[in-house]
Scaffold this motif. Structure first.
Motif, PDB file in Angstrom:
ATOM      1  N   ASP A  69      12.301  12.332  21.192  1.00 33.97           N
ATOM      2  CA  ASP A  69      11.674  11.898  19.947  1.00 33.97           C
ATOM      3  C   ASP A  69      12.497  10.853  19.184  1.00 33.97           C
ATOM      4  OD1 ASP A  69      13.721  13.454  18.864  1.00 33.97           O
ATOM      5  OD2 ASP A  69      12.383  14.787  17.756  1.00 33.97           O
ATOM      6  N   ALA A  70      13.752  10.645  19.580  1.00 37.66           N
ATOM      7  CA  ALA A  70      14.579   9.645  18.900  1.00 37.66           C
ATOM      8  C   ALA A  70      14.088   8.230  19.185  1.00 37.66           C
ATOM      9  CB  ALA A  70      16.040   9.783  19.321  1.00 37.66           C
ATOM     10  N   PHE A  71      13.583   8.023  20.383  1.00 41.46           N
ATOM     11  CA  PHE A  71      13.037   6.719  20.784  1.00 41.46           C
ATOM     12  C   PHE A  71      11.716   6.962  21.518  1.00 41.46           C
ATOM     13  CE2 PHE A  71      17.640   6.164  20.580  1.00 41.46           C
ATOM     14  CZ  PHE A  71      17.740   5.060  19.761  1.00 41.46           C
ATOM     15  N   LYS A 106      19.546   0.473  26.001  1.00 41.09           N
ATOM     16  CA  LYS A 106      19.454  -0.829  25.315  1.00 41.09           C
ATOM     17  C   LYS A 106      19.372  -0.641  23.798  1.00 41.09           C
ATOM     18  CE  LYS A 106      17.271  -3.104  29.199  1.00 41.09           C
ATOM     19  NZ  LYS A 106      16.000  -3.523  29.800  1.00 41.09           N
ATOM     20  N   SER A 107      18.574   0.329  23.369  1.00 37.98           N
ATOM     21  CA  SER A 107      18.451   0.588  21.931  1.00 37.98           C
ATOM     22  C   SER A 107      19.772   1.069  21.339  1.00 37.98           C
ATOM     23  CB  SER A 107      17.371   1.638  21.672  1.00 37.98           C
ATOM     24  OG  SER A 107      16.112   1.162  22.085  1.00 37.98           O
ATOM     25  N   ILE A 109      21.396  13.482  19.308  1.00 36.59           N
ATOM     26  CA  ILE A 109      20.732  12.555  18.407  1.00 36.59           C
ATOM     27  C   ILE A 109      19.234  12.792  18.566  1.00 36.59           C
ATOM     28  CG2 ILE A 109      20.262  10.120  17.896  1.00 36.59           C
ATOM     29  CD1 ILE A 109      23.008   9.455  19.129  1.00 36.59           C
ATOM     30  N   SER A 110      18.537  12.967  17.434  1.00 38.91           N
ATOM     31  CA  SER A 110      17.089  13.179  17.488  1.00 38.91           C
ATOM     32  C   SER A 110      16.425  12.437  16.329  1.00 38.91           C
ATOM     33  CB  SER A 110      16.765  14.672  17.433  1.00 38.91           C
ATOM     34  OG  SER A 110      17.087  15.186  16.165  1.00 38.91           O
ATOM     35  N   ALA A 111      15.106  12.438  16.322  1.00 41.17           N
ATOM     36  CA  ALA A 111      14.354  11.754  15.268  1.00 41.17           C
ATOM     37  C   ALA A 111      14.617  12.396  13.898  1.00 41.17           C
ATOM     38  CB  ALA A 111      12.862  11.763  15.588  1.00 41.17           C
TER      39      ALA A 111
END
Length: 162
Positions: free
Chosen positions: A109-111, A122-123, A158-160
């Motif tokens: 959900d982070a990307f 890349k992000s 790391i998450s949204a």
């Protein structure tokens, strides 16, 4: 202490107790040597010096973040893709040479628009210094995450929601 989780904090009450009993620094070092939980070896100067640092930190005689330089990992220098799990993408966090690298998880959900681990890489790479600091902070302030379908553990996430 700064924001890093101090792995020796459980010894601090004991150190304070020794101080209340009137133990000198030398007597406290002898206690460190005899206590199986601390196992200090007097023949190794680094262990004696570190015991002195712990004693001073426990007694509030050091600046608040001084102990942080002893808590590893000290920094994240970079990261690289490792593998995918059902929860998201796993990366290797690279630390200084004499410190262990660790895994961190980037939740799907982070990307949400990422199609694969390379898209996420890349992000993340575009803001790498921020990611390095965030992952280090998460390592020290949050619990590890078991990764489904593996025996591996992610030390940061790391998450949204972040």
């Amino acid at each position: 202490m700064g924001w890093k989780r101090n792995p020796w904090l459980h010894h601090y009450q004991w150190i304070k107790y020794l101080d209340e009993l009137g133990y000198s620094l030398e007597m406290k070092l002898e206690a460190f040597e005899k206590n199986p939980a601390t196992k200090m070896n007097r023949d190794i100067p680094e262990e004696v010096e570190f015991a002195k640092v712990l004693i001073k930190d426990a007694l509030g005689q050091l600046p608040p973040s001084e102990i942080d330089k002893y808590i590893l990992p000290s920094e994240v220098l970079g990261f690289s893709p490792a593998f995918e799990v059902s929860e998201g993408y796993v990366f290797n966090a690279h630390t200084p040479e004499d410190e262990p690298d660790f895994l961190f998880l980037v939740a799907h959900d982070a990307f949400p628009n990422a199609k694969n681990i390379d898209d996420v890489m890349k992000s993340l790479a575009s803001v790498s210094s921020t990611v390095n600091q965030l992952v280090l902070q998460r390592y020290h302030t949050r619990h590890p995450y078991g990764l489904s379908g593996t025996q591996e553990v992610a030390r940061a996430k790391i998450s949204a929601a972040d």
